[in-house]
Design an enzyme around this catalytic site. Sequence first.
Site, PDB file in Angstrom:
ATOM      1  CE  LYS A 128     -29.984   7.480 -27.327  1.00 34.97           C
ATOM      2  NZ  LYS A 128     -29.425   8.834 -27.516  1.00 34.97           N
ATOM      3  CG  ASN A 129     -25.840   7.807 -27.635  1.00 33.83           C
ATOM      4  OD1 ASN A 129     -26.876   8.164 -28.196  1.00 33.83           O
ATOM      5  ND2 ASN A 129     -25.598   8.027 -26.353  1.00 33.83           N
ATOM      6  NE  ARG A 174     -27.222  18.453 -27.952  1.00 29.67           N
ATOM      7  CZ  ARG A 174     -26.715  19.651 -28.152  1.00 29.67           C
ATOM      8  NH1 ARG A 174     -27.462  20.706 -28.095  1.00 29.67           N
ATOM      9  NH2 ARG A 174     -25.420  19.793 -28.388  1.00 29.67           N
ATOM     10  CB  CYS A 228     -31.859  19.388 -24.931  1.00 29.74           C
ATOM     11  SG  CYS A 228     -30.645  18.441 -24.073  1.00 29.74           S
ATOM     12  NE  ARG A 233     -26.608  17.370 -24.815  1.00 35.79           N
ATOM     13  CZ  ARG A 233     -27.172  16.240 -25.218  1.00 35.79           C
ATOM     14  NH1 ARG A 233     -28.456  16.066 -25.093  1.00 35.79           N
ATOM     15  NH2 ARG A 233     -26.450  15.286 -25.753  1.00 35.79           N
ATOM     16  CG  ASP A 240     -18.272  26.040 -27.544  1.00 29.68           C
ATOM     17  OD1 ASP A 240     -18.886  24.965 -27.326  1.00 29.68           O
ATOM     18  OD2 ASP A 240     -17.582  26.595 -26.675  1.00 29.68           O
ATOM     19  CG  ASP A 299     -25.703   8.736 -21.437  1.00 31.25           C
ATOM     20  OD1 ASP A 299     -25.949   9.913 -21.151  1.00 31.25           O
ATOM     21  OD2 ASP A 299     -25.210   8.389 -22.528  1.00 31.25           O
ATOM     22  NE  ARG A 326     -34.715  11.569 -28.081  1.00 28.80           N
ATOM     23  CZ  ARG A 326     -33.980  12.645 -27.993  1.00 28.80           C
ATOM     24  NH1 ARG A 326     -34.337  13.612 -27.200  1.00 28.80           N
ATOM     25  NH2 ARG A 326     -32.881  12.766 -28.703  1.00 28.80           N
TER      26      ARG A 326
HETATM   27  N1  EPU Z   1     -19.808  20.775 -24.840  1.00 27.77           N
HETATM   28  C1  EPU Z   1     -19.485  22.090 -25.045  1.00 27.77           C
HETATM   29  N2  EPU Z   1     -19.215  22.511 -26.312  1.00 27.77           N
HETATM   30  C2  EPU Z   1     -19.263  21.668 -27.380  1.00 27.77           C
HETATM   31  C3  EPU Z   1     -19.598  20.310 -27.164  1.00 27.77           C
HETATM   32  C4  EPU Z   1     -19.865  19.889 -25.885  1.00 27.77           C
HETATM   33  O1  EPU Z   1     -19.441  22.889 -24.113  1.00 27.77           O
HETATM   34  O2  EPU Z   1     -19.008  22.115 -28.512  1.00 27.77           O
HETATM   35  C5  EPU Z   1     -20.125  20.302 -23.489  1.00 27.77           C
HETATM   36  C6  EPU Z   1     -21.597  19.900 -23.366  1.00 27.77           C
HETATM   37  O3  EPU Z   1     -22.430  21.013 -23.115  1.00 27.77           O
HETATM   38  C7  EPU Z   1     -21.577  18.904 -22.234  1.00 27.77           C
HETATM   39  C8  EPU Z   1     -20.186  18.246 -22.366  1.00 27.77           C
HETATM   40  O4  EPU Z   1     -19.417  19.112 -23.220  1.00 27.77           O
HETATM   41  O5  EPU Z   1     -21.648  19.582 -21.012  1.00 27.77           O
HETATM   42  C9  EPU Z   1     -20.178  16.859 -22.949  1.00 27.77           C
HETATM   43  O6  EPU Z   1     -20.913  16.840 -24.154  1.00 27.77           O
HETATM   44  P1  EPU Z   1     -20.616  15.852 -25.363  1.00 27.77           P
HETATM   45  O7  EPU Z   1     -20.384  16.664 -26.581  1.00 27.77           O
HETATM   46  O8  EPU Z   1     -19.575  14.864 -24.954  1.00 27.77           O
HETATM   47  O9  EPU Z   1     -22.007  15.103 -25.488  1.00 27.77           O
HETATM   48  P2  EPU Z   1     -22.846  14.801 -26.784  1.00 27.77           P
HETATM   49  O10 EPU Z   1     -21.981  14.346 -27.883  1.00 27.77           O
HETATM   50  O11 EPU Z   1     -23.784  15.937 -27.039  1.00 27.77           O
HETATM   51  C10 EPU Z   1     -23.186  12.258 -26.250  1.00 27.77           C
HETATM   52  C11 EPU Z   1     -24.360  11.334 -26.078  1.00 27.77           C
HETATM   53  C12 EPU Z   1     -25.051  11.641 -24.764  1.00 27.77           C
HETATM   54  C13 EPU Z   1     -24.049  11.446 -23.636  1.00 27.77           C
HETATM   55  C14 EPU Z   1     -22.807  12.340 -23.882  1.00 27.77           C
HETATM   56  C15 EPU Z   1     -21.724  12.129 -22.854  1.00 27.77           C
HETATM   57  C16 EPU Z   1     -25.076  10.966 -28.343  1.00 27.77           C
HETATM   58  C17 EPU Z   1     -26.138  11.119 -29.360  1.00 27.77           C
HETATM   59  N3  EPU Z   1     -25.302  11.532 -27.167  1.00 27.77           N
HETATM   60  O12 EPU Z   1     -23.725  13.590 -26.270  1.00 27.77           O
HETATM   61  O13 EPU Z   1     -26.095  10.680 -24.634  1.00 27.77           O
HETATM   62  O14 EPU Z   1     -24.650  11.813 -22.407  1.00 27.77           O
HETATM   63  O15 EPU Z   1     -22.257  12.066 -25.193  1.00 27.77           O
HETATM   64  O16 EPU Z   1     -21.350  10.807 -22.796  1.00 27.77           O
HETATM   65  O17 EPU Z   1     -24.065  10.330 -28.591  1.00 27.77           O
HETATM   66  C18 EPU Z   1     -28.229   9.888 -24.041  1.00 27.77           C
HETATM   67  O18 EPU Z   1     -28.013   8.900 -24.757  1.00 27.77           O
HETATM   68  O19 EPU Z   1     -29.195   9.944 -23.235  1.00 27.77           O
HETATM   69  C19 EPU Z   1     -27.315  11.028 -24.110  1.00 27.77           C
HETATM   70  C20 EPU Z   1     -27.643  12.246 -23.694  1.00 27.77           C
END
Ligand code: EPU
Length: 437
Positions: free
Chosen positions: A23-24, A95, A119, A124, A127, A310, A402
């Site tokens: 998925k991701n 997201r 969420c 999340r 920035d 995850d 999802r």
């Molecule tokens: N963060 C910030 N600022 C940003 C971006 C991230 O503070 O601009 C923080 C987030 O709040 C969080 C941390 O950094 O605390 C990590 O977030 P990241 O950006 O790595 O996560 P993501 O890209 O939003 C993806 C997966 C998630 C998975 C995370 C970590 C997708 C669609 N989602 O999320 O998957 O938990 O990486 O591996 O790729 C799931 O599949 O259930 C899921 C939530």
Amino acid sequence: MADKYKIQGGTQLKGEVNIGGAKNAVLKLMASAVLAQGESKIYNVPDLTDVDIMLEVINGLGIKTSHDKKEKSVTIDATNITSVTAQYEYVSKMRASFIILGALVSRCKEAIVALPGGCAIGERRVDFHIKGLEALGAKIKIENGYVHAKAPRLVGTDIYLDIPSVGATENLMLASVLAEGSTRIQNAAQEPEIIDLANFLNAMGADVVGAGTSEIVINGVKQSDLHPIEYTTIPDRIEAGTFMSAVVASKGKAIIRNVFPAHLTFFTDKLIKMGASIKLIEPTAIEVSCKNRLNSINFVTQPYPGFPTDLQSMAMALLTTANGVGIITESLYENRFMQVPHLLRMGADIHQDRNHAIIKGVKKLTGATVSASDLRAGASLVVAAIMADGTSIIENLHHIDRGYENFDAKLTALGANIIRYSEETENTKGFKNESRV
Ligand code: EPU
């Protein structure tokens, strides 16, 4: 219609299960297909509601798409783009659709994308995405809940991420594919899905080096260098880890196929430490089994290659009946212990203090009515219900839909006593009340 699972625990899972596309990874590949003019085709696409939402976002740009569920493929014909707006209606539902920002800024030099907001599992923020785009030369305004980005000229630069954010790394990779010169993302995320994205972009004609390490360099190419492609998504390591957990929870023995074992090293290592047996039987197949009561372990979730956040909830479900006390520290999200109150209803002994959970193994869980509060918390309740005595009802399946394709059908094929039924009809025909241990 609100659907529920009814699960009778105590059945040992046996046989084989095929893991679907990640998925991701696939959601980001779909957004990347927008970069090249012409029709790209992506294979190994799981049938998930998140995939449907991403297709709606892409359709909203005036791009033609089709989804062949039988073939497990999507086609995206990005010859023409007639809108640069991704509406809140979609971005708020998922997201991951925020990644369209980087693709649109690259291809159209402009994007209007709804801010996703927080969420269930945490704040999340985005920035890092915004700061990185600004460093590349985009002018960004945030108005009425939307990010308005204008970038007549993007110029490669060095970008350092405070946290190796998966989404920010991906958005900035897409934004810099067509920038002038080279962009260097330092402290980049190293997840397998990032490597898959880089492979997709390179197959399309981009020049991305270093994906899978903490430093990714994107050497800008011209729009005319990019061409549509056909590409097959990597297997879903989180779906694989979930099935591994379900088999271990049931004290069963099963083969998990279509998996890249190297993507699961940290998780596998922890399962072995708990007492499970995991054998590589083919390059893309592992045999998982467990005979005895598990031992408790401690772990901290971390960005890849550390313990995946995850799969934290799945490991917690296993720890509820393990021998001893296990401590989990969740280091990525503020609110990712949503499964705890539901596991408590099933008889678990868990003490939560902010991002720490102390799990004292009990002899057994007992079936209860519980609710999926987010995707992975929901899946962990399925794992818990499989090992519990008696019958559990799991509500709010839209969260599980999802990220897990045909979850109940795959578990049924492994011998689980699970049925999906609608709240309206309450028809649970086919559910076997007797446990088949
Ligand atoms: N963060 C910030 N600022 C940003 C971006 C991230 O503070 O601009 C923080 C987030 O709040 C969080 C941390 O950094 O605390 C990590 O977030 P990241 O950006 O790595 O996560 P993501 O890209 O939003 C993806 C997966 C998630 C998975 C995370 C970590 C997708 C669609 N989602 O999320 O998957 O938990 O990486 O591996 O790729 C799931 O599949 O259930 C899921 C939530």
